[in-house]
Design a protein around this motif. Structure first.
Motif, PDB file in Angstrom:
ATOM      1  N   ASP A  93       0.808  -1.223   0.000  1.00  0.00           N
ATOM      2  CA  ASP A  93       0.000   0.000   0.000  1.00  0.00           C
ATOM      3  C   ASP A  93       0.842   1.274   0.000  1.00  0.00           C
ATOM      4  OD1 ASP A  93       0.969  -0.378   2.561  1.00  0.00           O
ATOM      5  OD2 ASP A  93      -0.903   0.141   3.575  1.00  0.00           O
ATOM      6  N   ARG A  94       2.167   1.148  -0.036  1.00  0.00           N
ATOM      7  CA  ARG A  94       3.021   2.334   0.022  1.00  0.00           C
ATOM      8  C   ARG A  94       3.528   2.778  -1.349  1.00  0.00           C
ATOM      9  NH1 ARG A  94       6.499   1.650   5.651  1.00  0.00           N
ATOM     10  NH2 ARG A  94       4.866   0.589   6.822  1.00  0.00           N
ATOM     11  N   TRP A  95       3.337   1.952  -2.383  1.00  0.00           N
ATOM     12  CA  TRP A  95       3.963   2.233  -3.674  1.00  0.00           C
ATOM     13  C   TRP A  95       2.917   2.454  -4.764  1.00  0.00           C
ATOM     14  CZ3 TRP A  95       7.941   2.537  -0.885  1.00  0.00           C
ATOM     15  CH2 TRP A  95       8.343   1.524  -0.008  1.00  0.00           C
ATOM     16  N   PHE A  96       3.237   3.338  -5.701  1.00  0.00           N
ATOM     17  CA  PHE A  96       2.350   3.465  -6.856  1.00  0.00           C
ATOM     18  C   PHE A  96       2.655   2.387  -7.885  1.00  0.00           C
ATOM     19  CE2 PHE A  96       5.847   6.118  -8.622  1.00  0.00           C
ATOM     20  CZ  PHE A  96       5.910   5.633  -9.927  1.00  0.00           C
ATOM     21  N   ALA A  97       3.845   1.754  -7.769  1.00  0.00           N
ATOM     22  CA  ALA A  97       4.198   0.678  -8.693  1.00  0.00           C
ATOM     23  C   ALA A  97       5.405  -0.073  -8.165  1.00  0.00           C
ATOM     24  CB  ALA A  97       4.504   1.230 -10.087  1.00  0.00           C
ATOM     25  N   ALA A  98       5.549  -1.306  -8.649  1.00  0.00           N
ATOM     26  CA  ALA A  98       6.751  -2.110  -8.410  1.00  0.00           C
ATOM     27  C   ALA A  98       7.267  -2.590  -9.754  1.00  0.00           C
ATOM     28  CB  ALA A  98       6.445  -3.299  -7.508  1.00  0.00           C
ATOM     29  N   ASN A  99       8.597  -2.579  -9.900  1.00  0.00           N
ATOM     30  CA  ASN A  99       9.218  -2.980 -11.168  1.00  0.00           C
ATOM     31  C   ASN A  99      10.406  -3.903 -10.878  1.00  0.00           C
ATOM     32  OD1 ASN A  99      11.393  -1.295 -13.512  1.00  0.00           O
ATOM     33  ND2 ASN A  99      10.168  -3.115 -13.872  1.00  0.00           N
ATOM     34  N   CYS A 114      -0.725  -3.086  -5.504  1.00  0.00           N
ATOM     35  CA  CYS A 114       0.525  -2.520  -6.019  1.00  0.00           C
ATOM     36  C   CYS A 114       0.679  -2.879  -7.491  1.00  0.00           C
ATOM     37  CB  CYS A 114       1.719  -3.041  -5.221  1.00  0.00           C
ATOM     38  SG  CYS A 114       3.301  -2.347  -5.746  1.00  0.00           S
ATOM     39  N   PRO A 115       0.382  -1.964  -8.404  1.00  0.00           N
ATOM     40  CA  PRO A 115       0.575  -2.243  -9.829  1.00  0.00           C
ATOM     41  C   PRO A 115       2.006  -2.712 -10.094  1.00  0.00           C
ATOM     42  CG  PRO A 115      -0.632  -0.195  -9.540  1.00  0.00           C
ATOM     43  CD  PRO A 115      -0.179  -0.618  -8.176  1.00  0.00           C
ATOM     44  N   GLU A 173       9.706   0.518 -22.805  1.00  0.00           N
ATOM     45  CA  GLU A 173       8.350   0.048 -22.503  1.00  0.00           C
ATOM     46  C   GLU A 173       8.050   0.146 -21.007  1.00  0.00           C
ATOM     47  OE1 GLU A 173       4.543  -1.628 -22.739  1.00  0.00           O
ATOM     48  OE2 GLU A 173       5.824  -0.673 -24.240  1.00  0.00           O
ATOM     49  N   ILE A 174       9.013  -0.234 -20.189  1.00  0.00           N
ATOM     50  CA  ILE A 174       8.818  -0.174 -18.733  1.00  0.00           C
ATOM     51  C   ILE A 174       8.631   1.271 -18.289  1.00  0.00           C
ATOM     52  CG2 ILE A 174       9.969  -0.548 -16.515  1.00  0.00           C
ATOM     53  CD1 ILE A 174      11.321  -3.021 -17.897  1.00  0.00           C
ATOM     54  N   ASP A 175       9.473   2.166 -18.810  1.00  0.00           N
ATOM     55  CA  ASP A 175       9.356   3.580 -18.440  1.00  0.00           C
ATOM     56  C   ASP A 175       7.993   4.149 -18.823  1.00  0.00           C
ATOM     57  OD1 ASP A 175      11.438   4.526 -16.939  1.00  0.00           O
ATOM     58  OD2 ASP A 175      12.708   5.043 -18.643  1.00  0.00           O
ATOM     59  N   ARG A 176       7.500   3.764 -19.988  1.00  0.00           N
ATOM     60  CA  ARG A 176       6.193   4.257 -20.429  1.00  0.00           C
ATOM     61  C   ARG A 176       5.099   3.839 -19.456  1.00  0.00           C
ATOM     62  NH1 ARG A 176       1.805   2.401 -22.886  1.00  0.00           N
ATOM     63  NH2 ARG A 176       2.659   0.293 -23.095  1.00  0.00           N
ATOM     64  N   ARG A 177       5.143   2.581 -19.049  1.00  0.00           N
ATOM     65  CA  ARG A 177       4.119   2.078 -18.135  1.00  0.00           C
ATOM     66  C   ARG A 177       4.224   2.744 -16.760  1.00  0.00           C
ATOM     67  NH1 ARG A 177       1.522  -2.839 -19.624  1.00  0.00           N
ATOM     68  NH2 ARG A 177       2.101  -3.475 -21.739  1.00  0.00           N
ATOM     69  N   LEU A 178       5.446   2.912 -16.265  1.00  0.00           N
ATOM     70  CA  LEU A 178       5.584   3.534 -14.946  1.00  0.00           C
ATOM     71  C   LEU A 178       5.253   5.020 -14.977  1.00  0.00           C
ATOM     72  CD1 LEU A 178       6.857   0.783 -14.110  1.00  0.00           C
ATOM     73  CD2 LEU A 178       8.278   2.112 -12.541  1.00  0.00           C
ATOM     74  N   GLN A 179       5.519   5.681 -16.094  1.00  0.00           N
ATOM     75  CA  GLN A 179       5.123   7.086 -16.203  1.00  0.00           C
ATOM     76  C   GLN A 179       3.608   7.218 -16.081  1.00  0.00           C
ATOM     77  OE1 GLN A 179       6.712   9.830 -16.188  1.00  0.00           O
ATOM     78  NE2 GLN A 179       8.810   9.454 -16.844  1.00  0.00           N
ATOM     79  N   ASN A 180       2.878   6.327 -16.742  1.00  0.00           N
ATOM     80  CA  ASN A 180       1.415   6.359 -16.653  1.00  0.00           C
ATOM     81  C   ASN A 180       0.943   6.102 -15.223  1.00  0.00           C
ATOM     82  OD1 ASN A 180       1.157   6.857 -19.390  1.00  0.00           O
ATOM     83  ND2 ASN A 180       0.898   4.699 -19.933  1.00  0.00           N
ATOM     84  N   LEU A 181       1.550   5.115 -14.575  1.00  0.00           N
ATOM     85  CA  LEU A 181       1.165   4.799 -13.202  1.00  0.00           C
ATOM     86  C   LEU A 181       1.543   5.929 -12.250  1.00  0.00           C
ATOM     87  CD1 LEU A 181       2.283   1.056 -13.210  1.00  0.00           C
ATOM     88  CD2 LEU A 181      -0.071   1.875 -12.972  1.00  0.00           C
ATOM     89  N   GLY A 182       2.689   6.567 -12.509  1.00  0.00           N
ATOM     90  CA  GLY A 182       3.128   7.662 -11.656  1.00  0.00           C
ATOM     91  C   GLY A 182       2.206   8.862 -11.726  1.00  0.00           C
ATOM     92  N   ARG A 183       1.661   9.119 -12.895  1.00  0.00           N
ATOM     93  CA  ARG A 183       0.720  10.235 -13.017  1.00  0.00           C
ATOM     94  C   ARG A 183      -0.532   9.983 -12.177  1.00  0.00           C
ATOM     95  NH1 ARG A 183       2.904  10.778 -18.364  1.00  0.00           N
ATOM     96  NH2 ARG A 183       1.582   9.112 -19.167  1.00  0.00           N
ATOM     97  N   ARG A 184      -0.928   8.730 -12.088  1.00  0.00           N
ATOM     98  CA  ARG A 184      -2.128   8.378 -11.312  1.00  0.00           C
ATOM     99  C   ARG A 184      -1.839   8.373  -9.816  1.00  0.00           C
ATOM    100  NH1 ARG A 184      -4.121   3.420  -9.400  1.00  0.00           N
ATOM    101  NH2 ARG A 184      -6.392   3.300  -9.253  1.00  0.00           N
ATOM    102  N   GLY A 185      -0.665   7.875  -9.430  1.00  0.00           N
ATOM    103  CA  GLY A 185      -0.325   7.779  -8.015  1.00  0.00           C
ATOM    104  C   GLY A 185      -1.018   6.598  -7.349  1.00  0.00           C
ATOM    105  N   ARG A 186      -0.585   6.304  -6.142  1.00  0.00           N
ATOM    106  CA  ARG A 186      -1.193   5.174  -5.429  1.00  0.00           C
ATOM    107  C   ARG A 186      -2.545   5.578  -4.848  1.00  0.00           C
ATOM    108  NH1 ARG A 186      -0.962   5.529   0.118  1.00  0.00           N
ATOM    109  NH2 ARG A 186       0.484   7.091   0.974  1.00  0.00           N
TER     110      ARG A 186
END
Length: 673
Positions: A257-263, A308-309, A357-370
């Motif tokens: 619950d602390r992260w907007f994403a895990a990679n 956690c996406p 590809e990974i950066d693109r996906r995390l950028q989208n998730l980062g804009r949304r936030g957790r």
């Protein structure tokens, strides 16, 4: 590059090319190479220059420490990291190459320059963009620990604008001393530097896959960064590759619950299957080792990734692809379709196209936030060590190291529905302004089919409710952790032995005559080993006091590790009658079975009778030993809450002697019969 979504693990295991990184030679507990290895000889001229530089820097630090200006003292760790890195490398022969010696000279120069600047009332590195190395003092052993940062050029030190933060976990490095880490972090930005993003590179206290004290290092350095920089708490991610990928899986499932994403990339995600597949190791675990594998076996916690996406990565030809594949299977069993980015025709590295590809996906998730207050919560755990998901906290288990699970749904404006397994206590907490319930209506809680009347939300739109389970069912209110008085296992006071070394601890040395000569010799040997190996493997200096020197402040603020027996250790003599064992000169009892005290010793963790918010530990440090240093997947707890050691078998690379009995205390810290 391709995106693989479903591939049976069995097919993967049959088709992956085997590449042994650690080697079959690391599978013999009787022949274990040292980790870290012995360093090179330091020429006399270099040694003299380094010692002179250390003396100069220590003098500067001492003068700064005497400053009456709090801001000056607060910045001392940013300088102390340079002194400690070089001092330890010189004292413990950890310059691993001639190049490392040169790095030592360079680091002393940087430390001296920072000290000179701070003495003049300046600290330019605190407003520096790009690569920055900083430090903090750990609560565990009060040693200064380093971390690296990448501060984006867009960062405005005069603005309140908060930035995304990525935490990057480094890979395995047996020569990753403080000298090498600090030097590297000043020169290498790392695999990813997303735009308008701060990147935190924690040291993790060396090469332990960011477990135990390494795990705490991440949390402490993260907290330090949040105090010093404008970090958006809703836009923090965890990322890593190889050993760092293993760490990423662990942090993703334990703190989902602390992260907007895990990679996570490569690495391992559990112990038994990885060791059999990657290390070609034949495993013969004890029953309690199997239970304790649950601590870091991420497959057992997979459902927590609901919160956690996750964007996993593997090279198509990488043997460590096993980590993501087995997690994919675990997530599939929970109904989650895992995104797995595959680097085509790639072994153990990140493919350039995959990075895009990974950066693109995390950028989208980062804009949304957790998500902060979801209306649906899933939480699986095996221990109260990891007991929280968003607004839901588990406060009591039916039995530790058996799977506990809760599913919670907010239904409408006045109803909460829950289903549970192996749980005896829970609490729900929505802070001001975040309650989903109508303040004019009583909340109905339905748990395991039982309907309960719960409090209404407060006028500030906060809501709190606690549930406890009795023999006749659930009730609102009650004691945290469940019904009944006395000791109970609870968060951060639940064992096993290794948990004591994830917070402040103090080794207490005996000063008296031991009950038996053989046991006394074993105690002195194991204590000496514990001090040495704490520094080697967790890069700190264990605090040690004689039993006659321990203060009330020590009892209040630290887990006490009591070495010796009730005759040799005065502090142990004060508490032994309130511990779940009987210990005399002739016999030693934990269960009904007795053991000859002349050649048996107990190791144990238990709430301190002098301060029930802290532990006492008997005769043990962290429980994995030299054999586990060779592969990070082996670095798991080796002993439960208590054990009896037969000293007729000498200590080895796996055990402190022959383990003749061992077990877990029950949820009330009682011996299981």
């Amino acid at each position: 590059m391709t995106i693989k979504r479903v591939l049976p693990v069995l097919i993967l295991l049959l088709t992956t090319t085997a590449v042994l990184a650690d080697g079959l030679g690391d599978n013999d507990p009787k022949s274990v190479r040292p980790v870290p290895r012995v360093g090179v000889e330091v020429p006399d001229e270099d040694r003299a220059a380094l010692e002179a530089g250390l003396k100069q820097l220590r003098g500067q630090l001492d003068k700064l420490a005497a400053s009456k200006t709090p801001a000056v003292r607060e910045l001392l760790p940013d300088i102390e990291i340079y002194h400690r890195a070089v001092a330890d490398a010189l004292a413990y022969n950890e310059f691993f190459s001639p190049g490392d010696i040169k790095k030592g000279h360079d680091l002393l120069g940087i430390g001296q320059a920072r000290a000179t600047q701070l003495a003049a009332g300046k600290a330019p590195w605190t407003r520096q963009r790009g690569l920055v190395v900083r430090g903090y003092v750990s609560r565990i052993d009060r040693t200064v620990q380093p971390y690296g940062l990448v501060i984006p050029e867009s960062y405005n030190f005069n603005s309140g604008r908060r930035h995304r933060l990525d935490i990057w976990f480094h890979g395995r490095g047996e020569t990753l001393s403080e000298v090498n880490f600090v030097h590297q972090r000043a020169r290498n930005a790392g695999a990813y530097t997303p735009r308008q993003t701060i990147v935190l590179h924690p040291y993790g206290r060396y090469s332990n896959a960011f477990k135990f004290a390494g795990e705490v290092d991440v949390l402490e350095s993260w907290e330090d960064v949040k105090q010093k920089y404008q970090v958006d708490s809703r836009r923090t991610s965890v990322r890593g590759f190889s050993m760092g990928g293993a760490a990423c899986w662990q942090f993703a499932v334990h703190y989902a619950d602390r992260w907007f994403a895990a990679n996570p990339g490569a690495g391992f995600s559990e112990t038994p299957e990885f060791l059999k597949f990657f290390q070609k190791e034949t495993l013969n675990p004890t029953w309690y080792e199997k239970k304790l594998w649950h601590w870091y076996d991420c497959t057992d916690w997979a459902i927590n990734l609901y919160h956690c996406p996750t964007v996993a990565y593997s090279g198509e030809l990488d043997i460590q692809k096993q980590a993501a594949d087995i997690m994919e299977a675990a997530l599939e069993a929970e109904g989650i379709d895992m995104v797995h980015v595959i680097g085509p025709e790639t072994k153990h590295r990140i493919h350039p196209d995959s990075k895009i590809e990974i950066d693109r996906r995390l950028q989208n998730l980062g804009r949304r936030g957790r998500e902060s207050y979801p209306l649906h919560v899933e939480l699986a755990t095996w221990t109260l060590k990891y007991n929280r998901m968003h607004w839901l906290t588990i406060e009591g288990l039916g039995e530790h190291w058996s799977r506990a699970r809760v599913t919670a749904d907010v239904v409408g404006r006045s109803r909460l529905e829950l289903s549970t397994k192996n749980i005896t206590g829970m609490k729900f907490s929505f802070s001001s302004g975040h309650s989903p319930f109508d303040i004019l209506r009583q909340v109905t809680v339905v748990v395991d089919g039982q309907e309960l009347a719960a409090p209404r939300p407060r006028s500030d739109r906060s809501w709190f409710c606690r549930l406890t389970k009795r023999k006749d069912g659930w009730r609102v209110g009650g004691r945290a952790g469940g019904h009944g008085a006395g000791l109970r296992k609870r968060h951060d006071l639940q064992g096993p032995i290794d948990d004591a070394f994830m917070d402040s601890f103090l080794f207490v040395r005996p000063t008296g005559k031991p009950l038996n000569e053989k046991t006394g010799e074993w105690v002195q040997s194991e204590l000496k080993r514990a001090i040495v190996h704490w520094r080697k493997q967790f890069r700190g200096h264990a605090r040690v006091k004689k039993d006659t020197e321990v203060t009330d402040e020590d009892i209040k603020g630290a887990n006490l590790v009591l070495w010796g027996d009730p005759q040799s250790n005065k502090l142990l003599a004060r508490v032994v009658d309130r511990l779940p064992l009987t210990w005399g000169e002739g016999q030693l009892h934990v269960t009904e079975k007795g053991f000859d005290a002349s050649h048996h010793m107990p190791v144990m963790i238990y709430p301190n009778p002098l301060n029930n918010s802290r532990y006492v530990v008997l005769n043990s440090s962290f429980t994995y030993r030299e054999y586990a240093y060779l592969n990070n997947a082996r670095q798991v707890p080796m002993l439960p809450d208590w054990a009896i050691v037969d000293l007729t078998t000498p200590p080895g690379t796996q055990w402190p002697g022959k383990i003749t009995a061992a077990g877990f205390f029950d949820e009330k810290w009682r011996v299981r019969r």
